[in-house]
Design a protein around this motif. Structure first.
Motif, PDB file in Angstrom:
ATOM      1  N   ARG A   1       0.808  -1.219   0.000  1.00 12.19           N
ATOM      2  CA  ARG A   1       0.000   0.000   0.000  1.00 12.19           C
ATOM      3  C   ARG A   1       0.841   1.268   0.000  1.00 12.19           C
ATOM      4  NH1 ARG A   1      -3.468  -0.578   5.207  1.00 12.19           N
ATOM      5  NH2 ARG A   1      -1.408  -1.213   5.951  1.00 12.19           N
ATOM      6  N   THR A   2       2.157   1.155   0.066  1.00 12.33           N
ATOM      7  CA  THR A   2       2.994   2.347   0.214  1.00 12.33           C
ATOM      8  C   THR A   2       4.090   2.389  -0.844  1.00 12.33           C
ATOM      9  OG1 THR A   2       4.352   1.159   1.820  1.00 12.33           O
ATOM     10  CG2 THR A   2       2.566   2.538   2.689  1.00 12.33           C
ATOM     11  N   PRO A   3       3.739   2.413  -2.141  1.00  6.02           N
ATOM     12  CA  PRO A   3       4.792   2.458  -3.166  1.00  6.02           C
ATOM     13  C   PRO A   3       5.644   3.715  -3.071  1.00  6.02           C
ATOM     14  CG  PRO A   3       2.636   2.912  -4.125  1.00  6.02           C
ATOM     15  CD  PRO A   3       2.384   2.446  -2.725  1.00  6.02           C
ATOM     16  N   GLU A   4       5.080   4.835  -2.578  1.00  2.47           N
ATOM     17  CA  GLU A   4       5.862   6.067  -2.479  1.00  2.47           C
ATOM     18  C   GLU A   4       7.015   5.918  -1.494  1.00  2.47           C
ATOM     19  OE1 GLU A   4       3.317   9.392  -1.629  1.00  2.47           O
ATOM     20  OE2 GLU A   4       3.261   9.939  -3.746  1.00  2.47           O
ATOM     21  N   LEU A   5       6.862   5.056  -0.501  1.00  2.00           N
ATOM     22  CA  LEU A   5       7.933   4.879   0.472  1.00  2.00           C
ATOM     23  C   LEU A   5       9.184   4.320  -0.200  1.00  2.00           C
ATOM     24  CD1 LEU A   5       8.896   4.991   3.395  1.00  2.00           C
ATOM     25  CD2 LEU A   5       7.965   2.696   3.730  1.00  2.00           C
ATOM     26  N   GLY A   6       9.035   3.364  -1.085  1.00  2.00           N
ATOM     27  CA  GLY A   6      10.184   2.811  -1.789  1.00  2.00           C
ATOM     28  C   GLY A   6      10.880   3.854  -2.640  1.00  2.00           C
ATOM     29  N   HIS A   7      10.102   4.685  -3.329  1.00  2.00           N
ATOM     30  CA  HIS A   7      10.697   5.756  -4.127  1.00  2.00           C
ATOM     31  C   HIS A   7      11.442   6.747  -3.223  1.00  2.00           C
ATOM     32  CE1 HIS A   7       8.965   4.514  -7.906  1.00  2.00           C
ATOM     33  NE2 HIS A   7       7.738   4.544  -7.422  1.00  2.00           N
ATOM     34  N   PHE A   8      10.856   7.055  -2.076  1.00  2.29           N
ATOM     35  CA  PHE A   8      11.499   7.966  -1.128  1.00  2.29           C
ATOM     36  C   PHE A   8      12.826   7.392  -0.653  1.00  2.29           C
ATOM     37  CE2 PHE A   8      12.259   8.582   3.459  1.00  2.29           C
ATOM     38  CZ  PHE A   8      12.630   9.925   3.454  1.00  2.29           C
TER      39      PHE A   8
ATOM     40  N   LEU B   1      10.938  14.844  -1.211  1.00  7.81           N
ATOM     41  CA  LEU B   1      11.106  14.526   0.208  1.00  7.81           C
ATOM     42  C   LEU B   1      12.480  13.896   0.469  1.00  7.81           C
ATOM     43  CD1 LEU B   1       7.560  13.072   1.013  1.00  7.81           C
ATOM     44  CD2 LEU B   1       8.516  15.227   1.856  1.00  7.81           C
ATOM     45  N   GLY B   2      12.941  13.045  -0.443  1.00 11.19           N
ATOM     46  CA  GLY B   2      14.248  12.435  -0.272  1.00 11.19           C
ATOM     47  C   GLY B   2      15.355  13.478  -0.282  1.00 11.19           C
ATOM     48  N   ARG B   3      15.299  14.404  -1.227  1.00 10.20           N
ATOM     49  CA  ARG B   3      16.316  15.459  -1.288  1.00 10.20           C
ATOM     50  C   ARG B   3      16.259  16.347  -0.055  1.00 10.20           C
ATOM     51  NH1 ARG B   3      14.303  15.334  -6.554  1.00 10.20           N
ATOM     52  NH2 ARG B   3      12.997  17.174  -6.166  1.00 10.20           N
ATOM     53  N   MET B   4      15.051  16.664   0.399  1.00  9.39           N
ATOM     54  CA  MET B   4      14.887  17.515   1.570  1.00  9.39           C
ATOM     55  C   MET B   4      15.489  16.851   2.814  1.00  9.39           C
ATOM     56  SD  MET B   4      11.338  18.956   3.285  1.00  9.39           S
ATOM     57  CE  MET B   4      10.801  17.337   3.851  1.00  9.39           C
ATOM     58  N   CYS B   5      15.245  15.552   2.994  1.00 14.46           N
ATOM     59  CA  CYS B   5      15.753  14.861   4.182  1.00 14.46           C
ATOM     60  C   CYS B   5      17.272  14.721   4.137  1.00 14.46           C
ATOM     61  CB  CYS B   5      15.091  13.496   4.320  1.00 14.46           C
ATOM     62  SG  CYS B   5      13.341  13.589   4.786  1.00 14.46           S
ATOM     63  N   ALA B   6      17.814  14.505   2.947  1.00 12.63           N
ATOM     64  CA  ALA B   6      19.271  14.431   2.822  1.00 12.63           C
ATOM     65  C   ALA B   6      19.905  15.769   3.192  1.00 12.63           C
ATOM     66  CB  ALA B   6      19.657  14.031   1.398  1.00 12.63           C
TER      67      ALA B   6
ATOM     68  N   ALA C   1      13.673  12.312   8.302  1.00 12.50           N
ATOM     69  CA  ALA C   1      13.443  11.158   7.435  1.00 12.50           C
ATOM     70  C   ALA C   1      12.521  10.146   8.103  1.00 12.50           C
ATOM     71  CB  ALA C   1      14.770  10.499   7.065  1.00 12.50           C
ATOM     72  N   THR C   2      12.684   9.951   9.408  1.00  6.67           N
ATOM     73  CA  THR C   2      11.818   9.009  10.121  1.00  6.67           C
ATOM     74  C   THR C   2      10.376   9.506  10.124  1.00  6.67           C
ATOM     75  OG1 THR C   2      13.692   8.403  11.530  1.00  6.67           O
ATOM     76  CG2 THR C   2      11.500   7.755  12.280  1.00  6.67           C
ATOM     77  N   LEU C   3      10.180  10.804  10.320  1.00  4.23           N
ATOM     78  CA  LEU C   3       8.830  11.367  10.264  1.00  4.23           C
ATOM     79  C   LEU C   3       8.217  11.214   8.876  1.00  4.23           C
ATOM     80  CD1 LEU C   3       9.564  14.554  12.364  1.00  4.23           C
ATOM     81  CD2 LEU C   3       7.794  12.879  12.929  1.00  4.23           C
ATOM     82  N   VAL C   4       9.018  11.384   7.836  1.00  7.52           N
ATOM     83  CA  VAL C   4       8.509  11.199   6.477  1.00  7.52           C
ATOM     84  C   VAL C   4       8.076   9.755   6.277  1.00  7.52           C
ATOM     85  CG1 VAL C   4       9.184  11.128   4.041  1.00  7.52           C
ATOM     86  CG2 VAL C   4       9.749  13.125   5.434  1.00  7.52           C
ATOM     87  N   ARG C   5       8.844   8.815   6.814  1.00  3.73           N
ATOM     88  CA  ARG C   5       8.440   7.406   6.704  1.00  3.73           C
ATOM     89  C   ARG C   5       7.102   7.170   7.393  1.00  3.73           C
ATOM     90  NH1 ARG C   5      14.269   6.810   7.884  1.00  3.73           N
ATOM     91  NH2 ARG C   5      15.273   6.203   5.916  1.00  3.73           N
ATOM     92  N   HIS C   6       6.928   7.769   8.560  1.00  6.15           N
ATOM     93  CA  HIS C   6       5.623   7.664   9.231  1.00  6.15           C
ATOM     94  C   HIS C   6       4.524   8.232   8.351  1.00  6.15           C
ATOM     95  CE1 HIS C   6       6.325   6.208  13.373  1.00  6.15           C
ATOM     96  NE2 HIS C   6       7.539   6.714  13.235  1.00  6.15           N
ATOM     97  N   ARG C   7       4.803   9.360   7.748  1.00  4.17           N
ATOM     98  CA  ARG C   7       3.782   9.990   6.895  1.00  4.17           C
ATOM     99  C   ARG C   7       3.431   9.092   5.718  1.00  4.17           C
ATOM    100  NH1 ARG C   7       4.867  15.229   2.913  1.00  4.17           N
ATOM    101  NH2 ARG C   7       3.167  14.754   1.476  1.00  4.17           N
TER     102      ARG C   7
ATOM    103  N   GLN D   1       3.804   5.913   5.378  1.00  2.00           N
ATOM    104  CA  GLN D   1       3.156   4.671   5.795  1.00  2.00           C
ATOM    105  C   GLN D   1       1.816   4.923   6.470  1.00  2.00           C
ATOM    106  OE1 GLN D   1       5.391   1.852   8.053  1.00  2.00           O
ATOM    107  NE2 GLN D   1       6.438   1.072   6.240  1.00  2.00           N
ATOM    108  N   GLY D   2       1.517   6.212   6.748  1.00  2.00           N
ATOM    109  CA  GLY D   2       0.259   6.515   7.409  1.00  2.00           C
ATOM    110  C   GLY D   2       0.199   6.035   8.830  1.00  2.00           C
ATOM    111  N   THR D   3       1.372   6.060   9.541  1.00  2.00           N
ATOM    112  CA  THR D   3       1.405   5.518  10.899  1.00  2.00           C
ATOM    113  C   THR D   3       1.733   6.556  11.939  1.00  2.00           C
ATOM    114  OG1 THR D   3       3.729   4.914  10.616  1.00  2.00           O
ATOM    115  CG2 THR D   3       2.082   3.242  10.088  1.00  2.00           C
ATOM    116  N   SER D   4       1.836   7.828  11.576  1.00  2.00           N
ATOM    117  CA  SER D   4       2.151   8.837  12.575  1.00  2.00           C
ATOM    118  C   SER D   4       0.986   9.005  13.534  1.00  2.00           C
ATOM    119  CB  SER D   4       2.443  10.173  11.893  1.00  2.00           C
ATOM    120  OG  SER D   4       3.568  10.068  11.054  1.00  2.00           O
TER     121      SER D   4
END
Length: 620
Positions: free
Chosen positions: A378-385, A437-442, A498-504, A506-509
């Motif tokens: 359900r979270t294809p965007e997470l892999g791209h991130f 989001l990936g560039r921002m977190c880096a 980056a951890t917060l973005v992963r929560h976002r 995955q919809g788990t925050s």
């Protein structure tokens, strides 16, 4: 075993093997090279241990676990069943024990376990080899905290009068027992869990036939945790079942997405040592060259996380094996070895540590590059991130180290091969949102690291603060800041954004999902995160800017808030001079602000100060 007549082979690293390791995993021949070399290394360490103890070590010679019977039993086992000895010798925890024991004898390890217990572990290794070889014998082994270990087989749990004592291992007619004056426990195979007092080493398996992988799930061996030995921490059966389930799914995923990696893992991974889990989406894992084939790993959140962790740590295993054969960099003879920025760490790292990280995260980036297209969840965007984040951070590391003066010609070639591979990934398309989001977190991680660990020279800082007070047009354009590394031990959890973005993603925050999650709840789940970080991760840069400014109003010296403010201004597309300064050199704004507070008691407006400092920057 020094008198067994063993002749160790010579090992060399062909150029094609080096390139194969850099480009991927290498074929079976390359992995055989690493495993064979590690076996020779272990035998050499055993020989060195024999030489260092051959004239007697007082605490051991007169102690309850003499070493001579262990050497004799090992020699017998080697003669009767060499494969049985290799099974124990090549177990990761045996390698960790050998290195620890030698450091202890050299006086470079201050571990407090009695020396006779440390060296007496040789008897436990010999007992395991003897049992596997089907020999009849009796030998004394050490007990730690009520456990008498037989490496690769299990441990007997016995009543003991103190943390350090001994027990007898007796083997005859294919059966073995561990005895103390008060109890007798039979050694049993893993499938037989009904023997009172016996705690078998448990295994998790996945795949079948040529694709099967079996790993020890070691919660018993004192040398499974490093750098210090640990008492057994037995996993409940339901947690073992959970590990089995996750491992099966992870292995199926690796066979599908990383078949070459999976093939190599079957030859080079031996054990998992479970450790305490951290918070969600922040898995913990580690490996060391002393324990080739072993991985410390916390119970993962899901199978994908475990698969990525396995790739990560297996990369470390391979590079550690290579470094036992050849040097990729020269030693630093200075008293204060240079420390460098590693985009995946909170702390500055030595060159060797950075190279380990580069190789590990090359594998991780490769994993996400493939998996993001095959993820049917359900979270294809997470892999791209993840792919966008790691390729950006990996490229940053390459840029800082590829021309390092300490690289050997072989190391330079190895790193150039890795760099060229990463360069080819930079043009891979990534959807807009996860890419941004990936560039921002880096950028956020690098800025936060700089804000914590770098300090401009006091002379520059004071002079610049005076120019601000005097309302000068800007800092001296040609001023040399004299920036130096000043490691900050309080720097922790720099990956919070980056951890917060992963929560976002995955919809788990908190208790909600997506972009409208309450930042207060999100921050409570992610250590080291500020409210501004949660707002920035949720795509609310204007609110994030206000939050960071409020934080700096209360604490003008907060490194995380300075770095976060730069990210918020960049995401908003406002105040480009301030955004540029805080993204590239946040340590300057933080240092000048500190000087202003010290001299006048009044901090400058953070955005105005950063914009003023940013006027002297060349275009990026």
């Amino acid at each position: 075993m020094s008198g067994s007549g063993l002749v160790l082979p010579r090992h060399r690293v062909p150029a094609e093997s080096l390139i194969a390791l850099a480009e991927g995993d290498g074929d079976d021949h390359v992995l055989d090279l690493l495993v064979s070399a590690e076996r020779s290394r272990r035998l050499l360490l055993l020989r060195l241990l024999d030489e260092m103890t051959s004239h007697g070590v007082p605490e051991v010679s007169d102690g309850p676990v003499p070493l001579t019977p262990a050497w004799e039993l090992l020699a017998r086992a080697q003669h009767a069943a060499p494969d049985a000895v290799d099974k124990v010798l090549m177990y990761p925890q045996t390698g960790m024990w050998l290195s620890s024991a030698l450091r202890r004898l050299r006086g470079t390890d201050r571990e407090t376990t009695p020396l006779w217990v440390v060296l007496g572990h040789l008897s436990a290794v010999a007992a395991a080899a003897g049992i596997r070889a089907g020999l009849d014998f009796t030998i004394t082994v050490p007990m730690r905290h009520g456990y008498a270990l037989v490496p690769t087989l299990g441990a007997a749990e016995l009543t003991a009068p103190g943390p350090w004592t001994s027990a007898q291992v007796e083997a005859a007619a294919g059966q073995a027992w561990i005895t103390t004056p008060n109890r007798r426990v039979q050694v049993a195979p893993d499938s037989d869990r009904g023997r009172p007092g016996w705690r078998p080493l448990r295994w998790i398996t996945a795949g079948n036939g040529d694709s099967e992988l079996a790993l020890a799930l070691d919660d018993l061996d004192p040398y499974r945790i490093y750098p210090r030995p640990s008492a057994p921490q037995r996993l409940p059966d339901d947690r073992v079942a959970r590990w089995q389930e996750l491992f099966e799914h992870s292995w199926a995923l690796l066979l599908r997405d990383e078949p070459q990696t999976a093939t190599a893992m079957r030859r080079g991974l031996i054990s998992f040592s479970p450790i305490e889990a951290g918070e969600r989406l922040r898995p913990r894992s580690a490996s060391t060259g002393d324990a080739f084939g072993g991985v410390l790993v916390s119970e993962p959140d899901d199978a994908v996380q475990l698969a990525a962790t396995m790739v990560h740590e297996f990369q470390h295993t391979k590079l550690s094996g290579l470094l036992h054969l050849t040097s990729l960099y020269t030693a630093d003879a200075s008293q204060n070895e240079e420390r460098l920025y590693a985009p995946w760490r909170d702390d500055p790292r030595p060159l060797g540590g950075l190279l380990q990280g580069i190789y590990a995260f090359t594998g991780v980036t490769r994993f996400w590059r493939t998996h993001r297209h095959s993820d049917v969840g359900r979270t294809p965007e997470l892999g791209h991130f993840e792919f966008a984040l790691w390729r950006s951070q990996l490229w940053s590391a390459f840029e800082s180290v590829c021309d390092h003066w300490r690289l050997t010609p072989l190391g330079r070639r190895f790193l150039d091969t890795l760099r060229n591979r990463c360069a080819a990934w930079l043009d891979d398309p990534v959807p807009d949102v996860p890419g941004r989001l990936g560039r921002m977190c880096a950028a956020h991680h690098r800025a936060r690291w700089r804000a914590h660990h770098l300090r401009p020279a006091r002379e520059w800082t004071d002079a610049t603060a005076l120019r601000w007070i005097d309302a000068a047009d800007g800092p001296a354009e040609s001023a040399e800041t004299g920036t130096r590394l000043a490691p900050d031990r309080s720097a922790m959890h720099l990956d919070s954004l980056a951890t917060l973005v992963r929560h976002r993603l995955q919809g788990t925050s908190g208790h909600g999902a997506g972009q409208n999650t309450d930042p207060t709840r999100a921050v409570l789940q992610v250590r080291g995160a500020l409210e501004g970080d949660a707002l920035l991760a949720a795509g609310q840069p204007n609110a994030a800017r206000r939050s960071y400014l409020a934080h700096l109003s209360a604490d003008p010296d907060d490194a995380a808030a300075w770095a976060g403010l730069g990210g918020a201004l960049t995401a908003e597309g406002v105040e480009p001079e301030a955004a540029g300064l805080l993204t590239r050199y946040p340590e300057r704004a933080r240092a000048v602000q500190r000087a202003l507070v010290a001299s006048s008691g009044r901090p400058g407006d953070p955005v105005r100060l950063a914009a003023w400092l940013g006027r002297a920057l060349p275009a990026s």
